[in-house]
Structures are given as structure tokens and as C-alpha cells.
Write an enzyme that holds these catalytic residues in place. Structure first.
Site, mmCIF file in Angstrom:
data_model
loop_
_atom_site.group_PDB
_atom_site.id
_atom_site.type_symbol
_atom_site.label_atom_id
_atom_site.label_comp_id
_atom_site.label_asym_id
_atom_site.label_seq_id
_atom_site.Cartn_x
_atom_site.Cartn_y
_atom_site.Cartn_z
ATOM 1 N N HIS A 81 48.328 48.687 29.103
ATOM 2 C CA HIS A 81 49.592 49.400 29.249
ATOM 3 C C HIS A 81 49.345 50.907 29.208
ATOM 4 O O HIS A 81 49.754 51.586 28.256
ATOM 5 C CB HIS A 81 50.565 48.981 28.135
ATOM 6 C CG HIS A 81 50.777 47.506 28.071
ATOM 7 N ND1 HIS A 81 51.539 46.828 28.994
ATOM 8 C CD2 HIS A 81 50.305 46.574 27.221
ATOM 9 C CE1 HIS A 81 51.526 45.539 28.695
ATOM 10 N NE2 HIS A 81 50.784 45.363 27.637
ATOM 11 N N ALA A 129 34.479 42.794 48.065
ATOM 12 C CA ALA A 129 34.863 44.199 48.196
ATOM 13 C C ALA A 129 36.384 44.329 48.204
ATOM 14 O O ALA A 129 37.082 43.535 48.832
ATOM 15 C CB ALA A 129 34.277 44.780 49.474
ATOM 16 N N ARG A 149 41.229 35.685 44.101
ATOM 17 C CA ARG A 149 41.336 34.217 44.018
ATOM 18 C C ARG A 149 39.973 33.606 44.295
ATOM 19 O O ARG A 149 39.182 34.161 45.056
ATOM 20 C CB ARG A 149 42.320 33.688 45.064
ATOM 21 C CG ARG A 149 43.706 34.260 44.953
ATOM 22 C CD ARG A 149 44.548 33.422 44.019
ATOM 23 N NE ARG A 149 45.934 33.868 44.079
ATOM 24 C CZ ARG A 149 46.603 34.302 43.026
ATOM 25 N NH1 ARG A 149 46.038 34.364 41.861
ATOM 26 N NH2 ARG A 149 47.855 34.681 43.150
#
Length: 160
Positions: A81, A129, A149
Site C-alpha cells: 500500500h 517479458a 498466468r
């Protein structure tokens, strides 16, 4: 841009242009190569026989194990954060906590990747990349995309 006296350099470390890096309070292992315009902050560790390519930022709390490749312009993050201020004053180290990240032995991170904090990139994994890595990467897996992913597991053929 200095190499501070607080840096622990292993044997045979190559820094391609010492005037163009910013290293302080970190540890660099034997035989590692550091490119130009690299910053490695205090409390970061880079293992032996690694290659840290130019324009890369390795922040406090990052552990890079042995034989890791880090491509050009890779950015590590150590704060979930980030804010400039706390209570209307500029933040200091007392205002936030470092969230550690680990890159395991033999992993490879492609140019332009962003590695968010609190994750582990497993042994022998490959990050494509430009990927944005937001969660753990299994050992031997290939990941790519925004967010990253899994494209292949266990060093197998990449499916697109």
C-alpha cells in the site's frame, strides 16, 4: 551513483560500470554480473552466479537465490500500500513495513517484468517479458501476462 561501503561483494563480481549503479547495504554473491543503471537497496540479497541486467530495481526485502537471470528493466516492489504521506507528512521507514519477496534458484525473469511483494518465484521458473507477477509462481512453471498466468508447468512446452 555509488557503491557504498556497506555492500558485501562476493569474489569475481562484475559491475559493468561502477559509476552507473546505486548499491547500498546489500549482499552480492560470487561471480554475479550487475549491469548499468541498476539499484540494489539495503537488506536485499543477490546470490552467486546471477545476472542482473541494466535498468533493474531490486528493493529492500528481496532475496534472489543463486543462478537467477533478471532481464532489463525489471522492477521489484516491497510495499502493498504505497503512499507518499502518513498523517499529512512525508512517510519515513517507521510508517510502513517491508513485505519480502523470494526468487528461487535458477529462475529467469524477462525484461520489463514487475514483481509485486510477498511472493515466491519457484526454482527454475520463467517469467515472461512485461509480466506483472501478483502471486506465487510454482517451481518450473512459465508465466506471462498482466496479471501473470501459468502457461506451462514443470518446464514443459509453452501453450499460448
Amino acid at each position: 551513483m555509488p557503491i557504498a561501503a556497506t555492500v558485501r561483494l562476493g569474489r569475481d563480481v562484475t559491475i559493468h560500470d561502477a559509476a552507473l549503479v546505486n548499491l547500498y547495504g546489500c549482499s552480492i554473491g560470487d561471480g554475479t554480473k550487475i549491469g548499468a543503471f541498476v539499484e540494489i537497496q539495503k537488506g536485499a540479497t543477490v546470490g552467486a552466479r546471477c545476472k542482473i541486467s541494466s535498468h533493474t530495481f531490486v528493493c529492500e526485502g528481496v532475496v534472489i537465490e543463486d543462478e537467477v537471470f533478471v532481464g532489463h528493466g525489471v522492477m521489484f516492489v516491497n510495499d502493498r500500500h504505497p503512499r507518499a504521506t502518513a498523517g499529512r507528512r512525508l512517510q519515513t521507514e517507521a510508517d510502513w513495513q517491508v513485505v519480502p519477496t523470494r526468487v528461487c534458484r535458477g529462475a529467469s525473469i524477462g525484461s520489463g517484468a514487475a514483481i509485486l511483494c510477498g511472493i515466491t518465484i519457484g526454482e527454475g521458473a520463467m517469467v515472461g517479458a512485461g509480466a506483472v507477477v501478483t502471486r506465487d509462481v510454482p517451481a518450473g512453471a512459465t508465466v506471462a501476462g498482466v496479471p501473470a498466468r501459468v502457461l506451462a508447468r514443470g518446464g514443459g512446452e509453452v501453450r499460448v
